[in-house]
Write an enzyme that holds these catalytic residues in place. Structure first.
Site, PDB file in Angstrom:
ATOM      1  N   MET A  29       8.007   7.625   1.545  1.00  0.00           N
ATOM      2  CA  MET A  29       8.087   8.880   2.291  1.00  0.00           C
ATOM      3  C   MET A  29       7.436   8.675   3.666  1.00  0.00           C
ATOM      4  SD  MET A  29       7.991  11.925  -0.446  1.00  0.00           S
ATOM      5  CE  MET A  29       6.268  12.042  -0.740  1.00  0.00           C
ATOM      6  N   LEU A  32       3.345   4.929   6.656  1.00  0.00           N
ATOM      7  CA  LEU A  32       3.126   3.670   5.939  1.00  0.00           C
ATOM      8  C   LEU A  32       1.701   3.159   6.095  1.00  0.00           C
ATOM      9  CD1 LEU A  32       6.466   1.838   6.828  1.00  0.00           C
ATOM     10  CD2 LEU A  32       5.957   3.321   4.874  1.00  0.00           C
ATOM     11  N   HIS A  33       1.160   2.619   4.992  1.00  0.00           N
ATOM     12  CA  HIS A  33      -0.167   2.008   5.013  1.00  0.00           C
ATOM     13  C   HIS A  33      -0.061   0.620   4.374  1.00  0.00           C
ATOM     14  CE1 HIS A  33      -0.182   3.104   0.805  1.00  0.00           C
ATOM     15  NE2 HIS A  33      -0.010   4.383   1.124  1.00  0.00           N
ATOM     16  N   HIS A  36       1.984   0.188   1.175  1.00  0.00           N
ATOM     17  CA  HIS A  36       3.444   0.110   1.362  1.00  0.00           C
ATOM     18  C   HIS A  36       3.827  -1.269   1.891  1.00  0.00           C
ATOM     19  CE1 HIS A  36       3.142   4.644   2.155  1.00  0.00           C
ATOM     20  NE2 HIS A  36       3.981   4.565   1.146  1.00  0.00           N
ATOM     21  N   GLU A 149       1.634   1.006  -8.212  1.00  0.00           N
ATOM     22  CA  GLU A 149       1.045   1.525  -9.454  1.00  0.00           C
ATOM     23  C   GLU A 149       0.121   2.711  -9.214  1.00  0.00           C
ATOM     24  OE1 GLU A 149      -0.819  -1.737 -11.468  1.00  0.00           O
ATOM     25  OE2 GLU A 149       1.058  -2.334 -12.430  1.00  0.00           O
ATOM     26  N   LYS A 150      -0.128   3.078  -7.947  1.00  0.00           N
ATOM     27  CA  LYS A 150      -0.943   4.273  -7.715  1.00  0.00           C
ATOM     28  C   LYS A 150      -0.252   5.472  -8.375  1.00  0.00           C
ATOM     29  CE  LYS A 150      -1.276   6.752  -3.932  1.00  0.00           C
ATOM     30  NZ  LYS A 150      -1.130   8.167  -4.306  1.00  0.00           N
TER      31      LYS A 150
HETATM   32  O1  PAF Z   1       6.285   7.416  -4.091  1.00  0.00           O
HETATM   33  C1  PAF Z   1       6.895   7.993  -3.162  1.00  0.00           C
HETATM   34  O2  PAF Z   1       6.578   7.827  -1.988  1.00  0.00           O
HETATM   35  C2  PAF Z   1       8.024   8.951  -3.499  1.00  0.00           C
HETATM   36  O3  PAF Z   1       7.775   9.652  -4.650  1.00  0.00           O
HETATM   37  C3  PAF Z   1       9.399   8.245  -3.562  1.00  0.00           C
HETATM   38  C4  PAF Z   1       9.470   7.252  -4.715  1.00  0.00           C
HETATM   39  C5  PAF Z   1       9.695   7.537  -2.267  1.00  0.00           C
HETATM   40  C6  PAF Z   1      10.505   9.290  -3.805  1.00  0.00           C
HETATM   41  O4  PAF Z   1      10.542  10.246  -2.797  1.00  0.00           O
END
Ligand code: PAF
Length: 281
Positions: A29, A32-33, A36, A149-150
């Protein structure tokens, strides 16, 4: 390269698929950190093409304020990804491109996994996650997809989703990335004040305490200690602390031999909701 429409993303992917290149996918979503970026690095190392989606999915929020305040930093995100590898394909759709005219969730049954913890406290959350991940998987058609896994419950639910939807995608879970003082990395951390950020370390400290004391103490004793610890901290409000069997995520009241357990926490720092979890045995 950023794609706002799945049609253009798909024609780019098609060029690669005819050459039998494997596609790795990291749905996000945005905001980003390091956590990610670790998923993206893993995808880059295991696939010839990597797609990252950036889409704040409205159907998985049960709280309009939370959706509105969710950080949106597409430009910085795209720069971070470009720095990692300039061949990453970024898919950043608007809701219509993914959902069509009807931005609503499909109703799923994930064998009970959806009723516990996050499912109990965030109505409709996992229907929203399942719906958007299914739509994203159909748009990208990856060979492998990477999740942190968070969101352990989400990870288990997505493994179930691919079997329900009969999608030939390998789901890969990756370890939690933490700040220096232990707080699990999350896009929501950006919304914490300095004091909240500092105090939020008690979430991870509590989980570590539960891990070290798991063999000696009963589940009831562990729960009592955790709730007292949070009661003494004015900056954090505990929503739940659960110890669950990792196979069905049902909260455990008593330890049973042969089962694998994890501890799960959700807590509020002001308006910001934070979650974390840790393996116990
Ligand atoms: O973990 C997330 O950032 C969201 O739940 C995902 C998997 C991108 C779905 O919107």
């Amino acid at each position: 390269m950023i794609f706002h429409h799945q049609s253009s993303l798909q024609s780019e992917l098609q060029k690669n698929r005819v050459q039998n290149r494997t596609v790795g996918f990291v749905p996000t979503m945005g905001a980003l950190h390091e956590g990610h970026l670790a998923l993206v690095k893993k995808a880059l190392s295991e696939n010839q093409i990597t797609v990252v989606s950036i889409f704040v999915n409205p159907t998985q929020f049960d709280n309009a304020g939370d959706l509105e305040k969710y950080p949106r930093t597409l430009k910085t995100d795209a720069q971070l990804l470009k720095k990692l590898d300039d061949k990453i394909l970024v898919y950043a759709p608007n809701p219509g491109d993914l959902y069509g005219d009807n931005v609503v969730s499909k109703k799923y049954s994930f064998g009970g996994l959806e009723h516990q913890m996050e499912g109990e406290f965030r109505t409709g959350h996992f229907d929203g996650v399942g719906t958007v991940v299914n739509l994203l998987f159909r748009a990208v058609r990856p060979d492998k997809a990477y999740f942190g896994e968070k969101d352990f419950q989400q990870l288990q639910i997505i493994k179930k989703l691919v079997s329900i939807e009969k999608l030939p995608i390998e789901i890969i879970g990756c370890p939690i990335y933490r700040e220096k003082h232990g707080l699990a990395m999350s896009s929501r951390n950006k919304r914490l004040s300095k004091v909240q950020f500092e105090e939020a370390k008690i979430i991870c400290e509590t989980l570590k305490w539960a891990q070290s004391n798991f063999s000696e103490k009963s589940i009831g004793e562990l729960q009592k200690h955790v709730s007292q610890t949070f009661q003494q901290n004015p900056h954090l409000k505990l929503e739940y602390f659960e110890i669950a069997n990792i196979d069905n995520l049902r909260p455990a009241r008593r330890k049973r031999k042969g089962n694998t357990y994890r501890a799960f926490i959700a807590a509020y720092a002001g308006e910001v909701r934070l979650i974390d979890n840790m393996a116990l045995n």
